[in-house]
Design a protein around this motif. Structure first.
Motif, PDB file in Angstrom:
ATOM      1  N   THR A 183     -14.723   4.302  -5.651  1.00 47.82           N
ATOM      2  CA  THR A 183     -15.220   3.512  -6.784  1.00 47.82           C
ATOM      3  C   THR A 183     -15.035   2.024  -6.489  1.00 47.82           C
ATOM      4  N   PRO A 184     -15.742   1.503  -5.490  1.00 49.43           N
ATOM      5  CA  PRO A 184     -15.582   0.082  -5.152  1.00 49.43           C
ATOM      6  C   PRO A 184     -15.966  -0.850  -6.284  1.00 49.43           C
TER       7      PRO A 184
ATOM      8  N   GLN B 289     -11.305  -5.355  -9.828  1.00 43.48           N
ATOM      9  CA  GLN B 289      -9.995  -5.374 -10.466  1.00 43.48           C
ATOM     10  C   GLN B 289      -8.984  -6.128  -9.618  1.00 43.48           C
ATOM     11  N   THR B 290      -9.021  -5.932  -8.300  1.00 42.62           N
ATOM     12  CA  THR B 290      -8.129  -6.672  -7.415  1.00 42.62           C
ATOM     13  C   THR B 290      -8.440  -8.158  -7.464  1.00 42.62           C
TER      14      THR B 290
ATOM     15  N   ARG C 205     -15.170  -0.567  -9.249  1.00 42.27           N
ATOM     16  CA  ARG C 205     -14.007  -0.700 -10.137  1.00 42.27           C
ATOM     17  C   ARG C 205     -12.847  -1.376  -9.424  1.00 42.27           C
ATOM     18  N   ASP C 206     -12.502  -0.865  -8.240  1.00 48.19           N
ATOM     19  CA  ASP C 206     -11.273  -1.300  -7.573  1.00 48.19           C
ATOM     20  C   ASP C 206     -11.348  -2.719  -7.021  1.00 48.19           C
TER      21      ASP C 206
ATOM     22  N   THR D 140     -11.916   3.508  -1.045  1.00 46.49           N
ATOM     23  CA  THR D 140     -12.149   3.864  -2.440  1.00 46.49           C
ATOM     24  C   THR D 140     -13.519   4.489  -2.627  1.00 46.49           C
TER      25      THR D 140
ATOM     26  N   TRP E 204     -11.105  -2.076   3.033  1.00 48.02           N
ATOM     27  CA  TRP E 204     -10.935  -1.586   1.665  1.00 48.02           C
ATOM     28  C   TRP E 204     -12.116  -0.787   1.127  1.00 48.02           C
TER      29      TRP E 204
ATOM     30  N   ASP F 230       0.863  -1.186   0.000  1.00 45.74           N
ATOM     31  CA  ASP F 230       0.000   0.000   0.000  1.00 45.74           C
ATOM     32  C   ASP F 230       0.897   1.233   0.000  1.00 45.74           C
TER      33      ASP F 230
ATOM     34  N   VAL G 278      -3.824  -0.862 -17.557  1.00 46.05           N
ATOM     35  CA  VAL G 278      -3.374  -0.412 -16.239  1.00 46.05           C
ATOM     36  C   VAL G 278      -1.855  -0.396 -16.257  1.00 46.05           C
TER      37      VAL G 278
ATOM     38  N   ASP H 153      -3.085   4.029  -5.758  1.00 48.19           N
ATOM     39  CA  ASP H 153      -4.437   4.488  -5.443  1.00 48.19           C
ATOM     40  C   ASP H 153      -5.166   3.488  -4.557  1.00 48.19           C
ATOM     41  N   PHE H 154      -4.750   2.224  -4.642  1.00 50.17           N
ATOM     42  CA  PHE H 154      -5.454   1.160  -3.940  1.00 50.17           C
ATOM     43  C   PHE H 154      -4.445   0.074  -3.572  1.00 50.17           C
TER      44      PHE H 154
END
Length: 272
Positions: free
Chosen positions: A228-229, A235-236, A231-232, A226, A222, A49, A120, A54-55
């Motif tokens: 924009t959950p 993606q994770t 998206r993030d 964010t 988490w 982190d 990304v 950003d995340f």
């Protein structure tokens, strides 16, 4: 067009072992992708982190290029690794081995490659370059990115010059396999042992089993990290399960390696 002949692309799942496979097959050393990953003591865990992220990031392997160094040391390979701040010298580091009939490994930022998706930034991506012409570079990447692919020379230059997390300075490398390299079967157990030792005794809390414990505590926070959950978080999840790892943060890879090791040991015992 300048091209290395006899380069073979296979259905590889992970970028660094895909590139290593290309370079080593050209040297007459044909090993499965899980075996390359295991001999490089590649399995790990990281919770990261950093300020420039950003995340938070979850990883399941050692840092970029450490796997290549481990593999070269274990198999007695001659690893020639070059970095430079000069784009001109960086290109010379590529054209010289290609002209001599040898493919080249490159570490770069996948974001800038024409064919690569999703878009990304990831500076630890590795490809094998086997040719180029006046407009394009010809590469071998993972199966999910197309296998044998091409990208514009300008895009390749931007990918190599990028300064994002995990990048190296226009890194290029070649491998040469000596005739008297160590016996493969004698390297499997030491490679796995070294991997286990690093996992059990990490130097910081972000790595190994300590990193897993840290992740278990912090992942529930988490959604508050964010705006924009949608998206993030997916993606994770994608990176953990499919994104170049072979599945399950490389655990699927390592399960296959363990099976290969057991089969190899059983075959050796039958011969003995």
């Amino acid at each position: 067009m300048h091209t290395v002949r006899g380069v073979e692309a296979r259905g590889a799942q992970h970028c660094e072992t895909a590139a290593l496979g290309v370079l080593l097959r050209h040297e007459g050393l044909d090993l499965s992708e899980p075996t390359l990953f295991g001999l490089g003591s590649g399995l790990s865990f990281i919770y990261w982190d950093g300020r420039n992220l950003d995340f938070p990031f979850l990883g399941g392997r050692v840092k970029p290029f450490e796997l290549t160094r481990n593999l070269a040391a274990r198999l007695g390979l001659d690893l020639r690794d070059r970095e430079t701040a000069s784009p001109r010298k960086a290109w010379e580091h590529v054209t010289a081995p290609i002209g001599a009939g040898r493919p080249v490994g490159l570490q770069l930022d996948s974001y800038h490659l024409d064919y690569f998706g999703p878009k990304v930034h990831f500076g630890g991506h590795v490809v094998a370059l086997y040719g180029y012409d006046d407009h394009a570079a010809y590469l071998v990447d993972t199966e999910q990115q197309g296998g044998t692919v091409s990208t514009g020379l300008d895009r390749l230059a931007r990918a190599r010059a990028a300064r994002v997390p995990m990048t190296a300075g226009h890194r290029s490398f070649t491998l040469t396999a000596p005739a008297d390299r160590p016996a493969l079967e004698k390297q499997l157990v030491p490679a796995i042992t070294a991997c286990a030792e690093a996992f059990l005794h990490p130097p910081i809390t972000n790595l190994g089993h300590r990193g897993i414990e840290k992740a278990a505590k912090l992942v529930p926070t988490w959604p508050r990290r964010t705006g924009t959950p949608g998206r993030d978080l997916p993606q994770t999840a994608l990176l953990m399960e499919k994104g170049g790892t072979g599945g399950a943060l490389f655990r699927a890879f390592y399960c296959l390696l363990s099976r290969i090791e057991r089969e190899a040991m059983a075959a050796l015992s039958r011969l003995g």
